[in-house]
Design an enzyme around this catalytic site. Structure first.
Site, PDB file in Angstrom:
ATOM      1  N   SER A 211      -0.793  -1.528   2.984  1.00 23.14           N
ATOM      2  CA  SER A 211      -1.139  -1.466   1.577  1.00 23.14           C
ATOM      3  C   SER A 211      -2.582  -1.896   1.348  1.00 23.14           C
ATOM      4  O   SER A 211      -3.107  -2.776   2.049  1.00 23.14           O
ATOM      5  CB  SER A 211      -0.203  -2.382   0.782  1.00 23.14           C
ATOM      6  OG  SER A 211      -0.632  -2.520  -0.552  1.00 23.14           O
TER       7      SER A 211
ATOM      8  N   LYS B  66       1.700   9.722  -3.140  1.00 27.12           N
ATOM      9  CA  LYS B  66       2.912   8.901  -3.268  1.00 27.12           C
ATOM     10  C   LYS B  66       3.200   8.598  -4.735  1.00 27.12           C
ATOM     11  O   LYS B  66       2.309   8.144  -5.461  1.00 27.12           O
ATOM     12  CB  LYS B  66       2.766   7.592  -2.497  1.00 27.12           C
ATOM     13  CG  LYS B  66       4.007   6.700  -2.537  1.00 27.12           C
ATOM     14  CD  LYS B  66       3.794   5.444  -1.708  1.00 27.12           C
ATOM     15  CE  LYS B  66       5.049   4.596  -1.639  1.00 27.12           C
ATOM     16  NZ  LYS B  66       5.387   3.982  -2.938  1.00 27.12           N
TER      17      LYS B  66
END
Length: 381
Positions: free
Chosen positions: A106, A254
Site C-alpha cells: 500500500s 481497483k
C-alpha cells in the site's frame, strides 16, 4: 489457540492487537452492512459437486500480467498493515514470495517500498491513490519503477475517506492530540507482547512511503491528517493520463463495482481491474463483490484481467470468486489477521490453507485446472 482456518486468525489477532488497531483492520464503514454482505453473499454461493472424475492431477498455477503464479491469489494492499507485527509488510512479502504469489504494498504502508524490496528477491505489486501532491506521486512512481514493481494497482474508490464508526469508538479517529494518543497508549499497554514486538523492537516508525512529506512527524494523528488533506476528490478518468505518463507497466484499476465503469477502464487502456468495495470500508450499502462481479466480468470479457476481493476467507471462497468470473482473487483481512497472529509464519500458513482448500474444492467439483473453473461448477437456481 491453534488456527485451523484463516478465519481462526481473526480471534488470535483480536487477543494480540491493541483495540484501536484490531478495529481498524476488522471494521467497515457506517453500519457495516456491506462488510457483512461480502461474507454472507459469498457463503451462499453453492458449488456443484461432481463425482467419478479423474482428479488425481490438480494444478493451481496460472499467469496474470505476464507472471506465473502458483495459485490465482495475491495479497491485497492494506494500509498500516506493518503495524500488525514487527516490520509487518516485509514479513508478509516474504511469505507471499515463498508461496509463489504476488504481494501488493500500500501507498500508506508502515514499511516503505525500499525496505520491503530489500526483504525479497522478486518484484512486488505496488498500490497507489490519487494524491493532491502530484510531486509526491511522481516521486513514488519513480521509486516503483526503480524497484521494478511488476504491476501498479491504482485505487479509485477513495476520493474521500469513508466514515468508520469503530475507529471513532476505539480512539483511532476523532480524538487528536494527547487525549487520543493517551487512549492508544493505554490500549497498547494492555497488549504487552505487541507493545514490545512492534512498539519497541519494531522501531523506527516513520510511516513508510509518506515519511518524506510528513517531515519528521511520526504520530498516527499526523498520518491521518495528511491522508484527509491529500486525497483528491476531483479525480476523474482523465487523470489516468497522468498515471500512464509516469507508469508504463501493467495498470490495475481497483475499486470498480459498476459494469459501465468497468467498460470505461477497458476503454482507457487499463490492463486489469479489481471488483471491490474496499472491504466494506467506504460507501456502506453498495453491493457485495459477489453480486457485482458477474456483470462486470461479462461487460469486459477478455479485454481486461478481472480480479476480485471482499469476504474471502478460504480456498472455497477463491473457487467461488473464480466461478463468478474472476481471473484472480485478492486476500485482504485473511492475511492481516494472520500477520497479527503469527507474523510471517501465520501468513505462510494461510496461503497453505488456501492451496489445500482450493484443491479439495476443485476435486469435488470435478475440475483439475484453473481455467476449467467457470459458472459450470455452480449450482444454478
Amino acid at each position: 489457540m491453534k488456527a485451523a482456518s484463516a478465519l481462526d486468525y481473526r480471534e488470535i489477532a483480536r487477543r494480540k492487537l491493541p483495540r484501536f488497531l484490531f478495529e481498524y483492520i476488522d471494521g467497515g464503514s457506517y453500519d457495516e452492512v456491506t462488510l457483512g454482505a461480502n461474507r454472507d453473499d459469498l457463503k451462499r454461493i453453492s458449488l456443484r459437486q461432481r463425482v467419478l472424475r479423474d482428479v488425481s492431477d490438480i494444478d493451481l498455477s496460472t499467469t496474470l500480467f505476464g507472471r506465473r503464479m502458483n495459485m490465482p491469489v495475491a495479497l491485497a494492499p492494506i494500509g498500516l498493515a506493518g503495524l500488525a507485527a514487527r516490520r509487518g509488510e516485509v514479513q508478509a512479502a516474504r511469505a507471499a514470495e515463498a508461496a509463489g504469489v504476488p504481494f501488493t504494498l500500500s501507498t500508506v504502508s508502515a514499511c516503505d517500498l525500499g525496505e520491503v524490496m530489500r526483504g525479497v528477491k522478486q518484484p512486488i505489486w505496488f498500490q497507489l491513490y490519487m494524491i493532491r501532491d502530484r510531486g509526491f506521486m511522481r516521486d513514488i512512481l519513480a521509486k516503483a519503477r526503480e524497484a521494478r514493481c511488476a504491476a501498479l494497482m491504482f485505487t479509485v474508490d477513495m476520493p474521500v475517506p469513508g466514515s468508520r464508526y469503530r475507529d471513532y469508538r476505539s480512539g483511532l479517529a476523532g480524538a487528536p492530540g494527547l487525549f487520543g494518543a493517551g487512549r492508544r497508549i493505554f490500549q497498547a499497554a494492555q497488549r504487552p507482547s505487541w507493545a514490545w514486538d512492534v512498539g519497541v523492537c519494531g522501531q523506527p516508525h516513520q510511516l513508510g512511503n509518506v515519511a518524506p512529506v510528513l517531515k519528521g512527524r511520526t504520530g498516527l494523528d499526523d498520518f491521518f491528517r495528511w491522508m484527509r488533506e491529500n486525497f483528491d476528490p476531483s479525480i476523474s478518468w482523465k487523470d489516468l493520463d497522468f498515471i500512464r505518463s509516469e507508469w508504463t507497466g501493467p495498470l490495475i484499476i481497483k475499486g470498480v463495482l459498476d459494469a459501465e465503469d468497468a467498460r470505461e477502464a477497458a476503454r482507457i487502456g487499463a490492463d486489469g481491474l479489481v471488483v471491490s468495495n474496499h472491504g466494506g470500508r467506504q460507501l456502506d450499502g453498495v453491493p457485495s463483490t459477489t453480486r457485482a462481479l458477474p456483470a462486470i466480468a461479462d461487460a469486459v470479457g477478455d479485454r481486461l484481467t478481472v480480479l476480485a476481493d471482499g469476504g474471502v476467507r478460504s480456498g472455497l471462497d477463491v473457487v467461488r470468486m473464480l466461478a463468478l468470473g474472476a481471473n484472480g482473487v485478492l486476500l485482504g483481512r485473511a492475511w492481516a489477521y494472520a500477520l497479527a497472529g503469527a507474523g510471517q509464519a501465520g501468513v505462510s500458513h494461510v496461503l497453505r490453507l488456501m492451496d489445500a482448500e482450493m484443491r479439495v474444492a476443485m476435486a469435488l467439483t470435478g475440475v483439475t485446472r484453473i481455467d476449467q473453473i467457470s459458472s459450470d461448477v455452480l449450482v444454478r437456481d
